[in-house]
Structure formats: C-alpha cells, structure tokens
Design an enzyme around this catalytic site. Structure first.
Site, PDB file in Angstrom:
ATOM      1  CB  THR A  86       8.486  -3.698  20.696  1.00  0.00           C
ATOM      2  OG1 THR A  86       7.532  -4.498  21.369  1.00  0.00           O
ATOM      3  CG2 THR A  86       7.798  -2.836  19.664  1.00  0.00           C
ATOM      4  CB  CYS A  87      13.188  -1.662  21.083  1.00  0.00           C
ATOM      5  SG  CYS A  87      14.583  -0.629  20.688  1.00  0.00           S
TER       6      CYS A  87
ATOM      7  N   GLY B 284       6.676 -16.926  29.753  1.00  0.00           N
ATOM      8  CA  GLY B 284       6.815 -16.951  31.215  1.00  0.00           C
ATOM      9  C   GLY B 284       5.506 -16.589  31.891  1.00  0.00           C
TER      10      GLY B 284
ATOM     11  N   GLY C 195       2.861   6.536  13.346  1.00  0.00           N
ATOM     12  CA  GLY C 195       2.171   6.741  12.069  1.00  0.00           C
ATOM     13  C   GLY C 195       2.903   7.743  11.187  1.00  0.00           C
TER      14      GLY C 195
ATOM     15  CD  GLU D 297       9.555   7.550  14.067  1.00  0.00           C
ATOM     16  OE1 GLU D 297       9.850   6.342  13.943  1.00  0.00           O
ATOM     17  OE2 GLU D 297       9.912   8.222  15.051  1.00  0.00           O
TER      18      GLU D 297
ATOM     19  CG  ASP E   2       6.440   0.236  25.835  1.00  0.00           C
ATOM     20  OD1 ASP E   2       7.154   1.180  26.210  1.00  0.00           O
ATOM     21  OD2 ASP E   2       6.261  -0.066  24.633  1.00  0.00           O
TER      22      ASP E   2
ATOM     23  CG  HIS F 148      30.944  28.557  12.561  1.00  0.00           C
ATOM     24  ND1 HIS F 148      29.624  28.847  12.279  1.00  0.00           N
ATOM     25  CD2 HIS F 148      31.671  28.923  11.462  1.00  0.00           C
ATOM     26  CE1 HIS F 148      29.552  29.398  11.072  1.00  0.00           C
ATOM     27  NE2 HIS F 148      30.782  29.443  10.558  1.00  0.00           N
TER      28      HIS F 148
HETATM   29  C1  LIG Z   1       7.313   1.155  14.836  1.00  0.00           C
HETATM   30  C2  LIG Z   1       7.842   1.548  16.190  1.00  0.00           C
HETATM   31  C3  LIG Z   1       8.881   2.454  16.284  1.00  0.00           C
HETATM   32  C4  LIG Z   1       9.378   2.812  17.518  1.00  0.00           C
HETATM   33  N1  LIG Z   1      10.410   3.706  17.562  1.00  0.00           N
HETATM   34  C5  LIG Z   1      10.926   4.077  18.748  1.00  0.00           C
HETATM   35  C6  LIG Z   1      12.024   4.968  18.811  1.00  0.00           C
HETATM   36  O1  LIG Z   1      12.527   5.430  17.783  1.00  0.00           O
HETATM   37  N2  LIG Z   1      12.501   5.296  20.035  1.00  0.00           N
HETATM   38  C7  LIG Z   1      11.959   4.801  21.187  1.00  0.00           C
HETATM   39  O2  LIG Z   1      12.434   5.138  22.270  1.00  0.00           O
HETATM   40  N3  LIG Z   1      10.921   3.951  21.163  1.00  0.00           N
HETATM   41  C8  LIG Z   1      10.398   3.572  19.968  1.00  0.00           C
HETATM   42  N4  LIG Z   1       9.362   2.665  19.934  1.00  0.00           N
HETATM   43  C9  LIG Z   1       8.813   2.181  21.223  1.00  0.00           C
HETATM   44  C10 LIG Z   1       9.719   1.098  21.805  1.00  0.00           C
HETATM   45  O3  LIG Z   1       9.832   0.053  20.873  1.00  0.00           O
HETATM   46  C11 LIG Z   1       9.138   0.588  23.123  1.00  0.00           C
HETATM   47  O4  LIG Z   1       8.925   1.681  23.983  1.00  0.00           O
HETATM   48  C12 LIG Z   1      10.105  -0.379  23.793  1.00  0.00           C
HETATM   49  O5  LIG Z   1      10.351  -1.491  22.972  1.00  0.00           O
HETATM   50  C13 LIG Z   1       9.531  -0.859  25.136  1.00  0.00           C
HETATM   51  O6  LIG Z   1      10.443  -1.724  25.710  1.00  0.00           O
HETATM   52  P1  LIG Z   1       9.990  -2.855  26.746  1.00  0.00           P
HETATM   53  O7  LIG Z   1      11.255  -3.516  27.180  1.00  0.00           O
HETATM   54  O8  LIG Z   1       9.114  -2.290  27.771  1.00  0.00           O
HETATM   55  O9  LIG Z   1       9.077  -3.874  25.917  1.00  0.00           O
HETATM   56  P2  LIG Z   1       9.168  -4.588  24.507  1.00  0.00           P
HETATM   57  O10 LIG Z   1      10.256  -4.033  23.676  1.00  0.00           O
HETATM   58  O11 LIG Z   1       7.809  -4.588  23.962  1.00  0.00           O
HETATM   59  O12 LIG Z   1       9.606  -6.058  24.875  1.00  0.00           O
HETATM   60  C14 LIG Z   1       8.802  -6.925  25.610  1.00  0.00           C
HETATM   61  C15 LIG Z   1       9.249  -8.338  25.351  1.00  0.00           C
HETATM   62  O13 LIG Z   1       8.558  -9.192  26.267  1.00  0.00           O
HETATM   63  C16 LIG Z   1       8.219 -10.394  25.600  1.00  0.00           C
HETATM   64  N5  LIG Z   1       7.129 -11.021  26.345  1.00  0.00           N
HETATM   65  C17 LIG Z   1       5.881 -10.542  26.562  1.00  0.00           C
HETATM   66  N6  LIG Z   1       5.180 -11.373  27.355  1.00  0.00           N
HETATM   67  C18 LIG Z   1       6.010 -12.406  27.638  1.00  0.00           C
HETATM   68  C19 LIG Z   1       5.879 -13.572  28.422  1.00  0.00           C
HETATM   69  N7  LIG Z   1       4.772 -13.830  29.097  1.00  0.00           N
HETATM   70  N8  LIG Z   1       6.923 -14.418  28.484  1.00  0.00           N
HETATM   71  C20 LIG Z   1       8.077 -14.162  27.818  1.00  0.00           C
HETATM   72  N9  LIG Z   1       8.266 -13.072  27.076  1.00  0.00           N
HETATM   73  C21 LIG Z   1       7.247 -12.195  26.989  1.00  0.00           C
HETATM   74  C22 LIG Z   1       7.828  -9.913  24.214  1.00  0.00           C
HETATM   75  O14 LIG Z   1       7.880 -10.983  23.288  1.00  0.00           O
HETATM   76  C23 LIG Z   1       8.893  -8.852  23.962  1.00  0.00           C
HETATM   77  O15 LIG Z   1      10.039  -9.421  23.370  1.00  0.00           O
HETATM   78  C24 LIG Z   1       8.850   2.253  18.700  1.00  0.00           C
HETATM   79  C25 LIG Z   1       7.812   1.324  18.622  1.00  0.00           C
HETATM   80  C26 LIG Z   1       7.309   0.968  17.385  1.00  0.00           C
HETATM   81  C27 LIG Z   1       6.225  -0.046  17.308  1.00  0.00           C
END
Ligand SMILES: Cc1cc2nc3c(=O)[nH]c(=O)nc-3n(C[C@H](O)[C@H](O)[C@H](O)COP(=O)(O)OP(=O)(O)OC[C@H]3O[C@@H](n4cnc5c(N)ncnc54)[C@H](O)[C@@H]3O)c2cc1C
Length: 467
Positions: A40-41, A114, A185, A187, A312, A445
């Site tokens: 997502t990030c 997976g 929302g 942002e 997450d 400063h």
């Molecule tokens: C618009 C927006 C803006 C954001 N801005 C910020 C910010 O400025 N700063 C910040 O800290 N956070 C921000 N976030 C939140 C941040 O993106 C998430 O907290 C972060 O990406 C979580 O990381 P993660 O590794 O847990 O999961 P994710 O980044 O969600 O990655 C999970 C991955 O797992 C993969 N996956 C899922 N199930 C399977 C499976 N069964 N097999 C194989 N692959 C799979 C998915 O395809 C995905 O690529 C933002 C989120 C959004 C939507």
C-alpha cells in the site's frame, strides 16, 4: 526446509523485514501477489499521496502566495493527467528500488498469492493459477490492509471512490465530498482543495482527526477552513447514491436532523481493514479478532510458535508504515536470537496537510485520563522569524511535561515541516529528556525548530523568549 523465513506481503513491514532477515544471515523469501513490490505504502498510500500533496501545494503557493513574495505569475493552469503521471513515475522508481534491494540482499521473490497449507508450508498461486509449494522454518504475515467502507455504501470506484482511485483522478472534481475526517481524507481533500475543488468533509465524531491532541485538531480545522473546507462534524452518513452525473450524500446530525450534500465525487475514507482473505489461516488454527486483526504477543508471535505477524494486519500500534518497518526489523532480530525493542508510545504520527501536523507521546487528553499531573508550554509559529520569512504563520508547538520531574511526556505540533521536526521530539523522548534539556540545547537560527525550544522553555518555567 527451503527457507529460514518466508514473508507474505511486500509492504514496508514485509520488505524491510526481508532485508533485515537477510542481513542477520537468514535464508529469506518474500511472496507478493502483485507484480509491483512495496505494498500500500509505495503503490497507493504514503508515496503517491505525498507526490500529489507536493504538486498541489506548488500550485496553491503559485496561485495564492507568490504575489506576496514579489513573483508575478500569469496564466497558471493545471495539467492533472501530467501531475498524476509524475506521481506514477515517483511510485515506479520507488518500487524498482525495492526490487533492487531484494536482489542485492539475495532475497527470493515469489509473485503470487500466498496461503498456508500448514505451519511450515506456504502455497504460492500465480495469476495463471499455477501453484508452487515453499517450505520454511518461520513465516511472517505482513499482508497489510485495504480501505474500509460502510455496509450501505456501494463503492463504484467512479463517483464513489476510495483513496486508491483518488490518487488517479484525471479531472479536478468540482465538489469532492469526503466521508471521514481522518488523516487520509484530510490529505487527499487538501490535494483537490488546493487544485480548486470545493471540499466537504462529513465526520461522525465531534472533531476531525479525533486521535490527535485536541489543540492541534482545532488549529487544523482553522487552517483547512482557510482552504475553504466545509467541515460537518457530528454527522452520521446514512446514504450515498450515485445519480449518474452527481453523487448525493445524506447524513444526520446529533439531533437527527437530515442534511443532503451533492457533489461530483465522494471519497469514502472511514479507515482501513486488515487484509487476511485467502491466507488459509484456518489451516494453521489462527483466528482473527472482531476487527479482523491477527492477535500477537509482545514478541509479535501469533499463537503458532513459528508464525509472526506485523504491520497493519495486527492488533498492535497505529496503522502506519514506519510502525510496520520497526516491527519487521523486530521480528527478524528476534528470529536471529537478538533482543530487540519497540517503544510504541514513541511512534510518531503525521498528517501531511499544510501546515503539517505531527505528534509523539501522550496527548493532553490522555494525560488527563491517566490522572497525571503535567505542565504545558506552547509557542506559536507566527512569533518566529523563520516562519515570517517563509509566510508560514499558522500553527504552534505544544510540549507536555511531567509537573514534578519535567520529563517530556508528549510533543505536538502543527506547522511548517512538522513531519520532519517531530524527529527531534522522538530523540528527546527516547532519551527521556526533560523540557529544560530541550530548552538548553542550541537550535540553529533562524529555523522552524526554534519553536520546539521556545515551547520547551515555556513548559519549563513559562519563560519563552520570543512570546
Ligand atoms: C492514501 C494513504 C496514505 C498513507 N500515508 C501514510 C503516511 O504518510 N505515512 C504512514 O506511515 N502511513 C501512511 N499510510 C498507511 C501505510 O500505507 C500503511 O500503514 C502501510 O502500508 C502498512 O504496511 P504493511 O507492510 O503492514 O502492509 P501493506 O503496505 O498494505 O502491504 C501488504 C502487502 O501484502 C500483499 N498481500 C496481501 N495478501 C497477500 C497474500 N495472501 N499473498 C501475497 N501478498 C499478499 C499486498 O498485495 C500488499 O502488497 C497511508 C495509507 C494510505 C491508503
């Protein structure tokens, strides 16, 4: 076993975990269902939203503020498809960087979905339906989250959209209705407000960004109103209808009075839900809790001893990229027999509006709830020479310190570059600084960081120098 560790999901939690696993000598694989790594990030979250926030802020400044600096620009226009293309380029370069890091660290990447066959076997199913079994000593679930919605809302992804589609609009909406006044929302609402859209935010709670310190929430409301945000608080959305050329959102206020808001796009940003679909958790006896989250112990281990979960998808800490990264490193080091540590209180949070909002530690409301005696020092940016020079007069820094010991308990700020400045607060609190410690340190400063020193002085003895 084929591997020491298999990580499912390549977001900031998963890919950072993979790198650290490789660094500590573990034979590592990562499974990602999409062709692009980074989750997502990198693809639809932090990075693309910041690319659009930067572009739209340039436009806004050129239109509203350059004149004041003596710069006269005429015939300004927006090429949104180009702006979106630049954002895509930023994403693709960042995603390529992750692929490079996987290669450099000799991490095997499997592309496909997976799922668990058993606690030591992950099945990877490619988009062509072909399956491959991978055996491993340990598995780390890092499958992240997806946008949440409300049960009665039909997300058609054209007029009624999530953050993912909001990053790909080809036209600036005339009136963007945002359901949910959380950071995503606000942002994305800021992006389109700066580009000329009317933005209405409908929020259920009594204030926007309800988890941040109330002082900041109030100040943020003021600055968003300057951008012509219409913010409807204490309104419960009851229906969202796509009527073809427009979308109609109905909501009730706390007295049950109904309002109707008409716009051309409705962004539903009511939070994110953990993503565990199709993971086969039932095959290993792991259940999710009511919020759909995987429960983990203090070592981020699930109830199955060789299976960990991070980011997450778990029931710990905020849903933020840097939290996921810390957890990725933590698990890698734990598997390698080290004794890592995460201080969840000191994970900073940021809202990338302008001015930016950033916090770490306890809010004033949390301290009241804990019955803790505290002192408050605050300092407004408008009293700072640097802020006057750059025309960034809105906002303030607020330092909360223990009344008896002066130890800093929380630092909250809304102001220019607050997202970067919060790092000073994290360092100070990690070393358990007192407000006086910060106040006695020299701050260059003129910089925005002087507001942190001044707010600390105010908290120490109420003796800010410039206010
Ligand atoms: C618009 C927006 C803006 C954001 N801005 C910020 C910010 O400025 N700063 C910040 O800290 N956070 C921000 N976030 C939140 C941040 O993106 C998430 O907290 C972060 O990406 C979580 O990381 P993660 O590794 O847990 O999961 P994710 O980044 O969600 O990655 C999970 C991955 O797992 C993969 N996956 C899922 N199930 C399977 C499976 N069964 N097999 C194989 N692959 C799979 C998915 O395809 C995905 O690529 C933002 C989120 C959004 C939507």
């Amino acid at each position: 076993m084929d591997f020491d560790v298999v990580i499912i999901g390549s977001g900031p939690g998963g890919y950072v975990c993979a790198i650290r696993c490789a660094q500590v000598g573990l034979k590592t694989a990562i499974v990602e269902k999409y062709n692009a790594l980074g989750g997502t990030c990198l693809n639809v979250g932090c990075i693309p939203s910041k690319a659009l926030l930067d572009s739209s802020e340039h436009f806004h400044n050129a239109k509203e503020n350059f004149k004041e600096h003596g710069i006269d620009l005429r015939n300004l226009s927006i090429d949104l498809p180009k702006m979106i293309q630049r954002k895509r380029d930023v994403v693709s370069k960042t995603v390529d960087g992750v692929a490079f890091l996987m290669k450099k660290n000799k991490i095997q990447v499997f592309t496909g979905k997976g799922s668990f066959k058993d606690k030591n076997t992950v099945v990877v199913e490619g988009s062509d339906g072909k399956k491959q079994e991978v055996t491993t000593k340990n598995v780390i679930i890092a499958t992240g989250s997806k946008p949440a919605s409300l049960p009665f809302i039909k997300l058609d992804k054209e007029r009624v959209i999530t953050s993912t589609e909001a990053l790909e609009l080809q036209e600036v909406p005339k009136h963007l209705i945002v359901i949910g006044g959380g950071y995503i929302g606000l942002e994305l609402g800021s992006v389109y407000a700066r580009l000329g859209a009317k933005v209405t935010v409908v929020e259920y709670m009594e204030r926007i960004a309800p988890l941040i310190d109330e002082t900041l929430s109030k100040e943020l409301t003021k600055v968003l109103k300057k951008l012509d945000f219409d913010i409807k608080l204490k309104h419960k959305v009851t229906s969202v209808e796509n009527k073809g050329k427009e979308v109609i959102v109905k909501a009730e206020d706390s007295n049950g009075k109904e309002i109707e808001v008409k716009g051309d796009i409705c962004l539903v940003s009511v939070g994110r839900r953990p993503y565990t679909e199709g993971l086969g958790l039932e095959n290993i006896g792991i259940e999710v809790n009511k919020q759909g989250k995987i429960e983990v112990d203090d070592h981020l281990r699930t109830k199955v001893d060789n299976i960990y979960a991070i980011g997450d998808v778990i029931d710990k800490g905020p849903m933020l990229a840097h939290k996921a990264e810390e957890e990725g490193v933590y698990v890698a080091e734990t598997i390698a027999g080290q004794k890592p540590h995460i201080n969840y209180l000191l994970i900073p949070s940021v809202i990338y509006t302008w001015p930016e909002v950033a916090s770490v530690g306890y809010t004033e409301e949390q301290l009241k709830e804990k019955g803790k005696k505290y002192k408050v020092g605050s300092f407004p940016f408008r009293a700072l020479g640097r802020a006057r020079a750059s025309m960034d007069l809105d906002g303030l820094v607020k330092v909360l310190a223990d009344e008896a010991t002066d130890e800093v308990l929380g630092i909250h700020m809304i102001g220019p570059r607050a997202a970067d400045m919060i790092a000073e607060a994290v360092v100070a609190m990690e070393y358990r600084a007192s407000a006086e410690d910060i106040a006695r340190m020299s701050h260059a400063h003129p910089t925005f960081t002087e507001a942190i020193k001044e707010a600390s002085l105010a908290a120490t003895e109420g003796r800010a120098l410039h206010a």
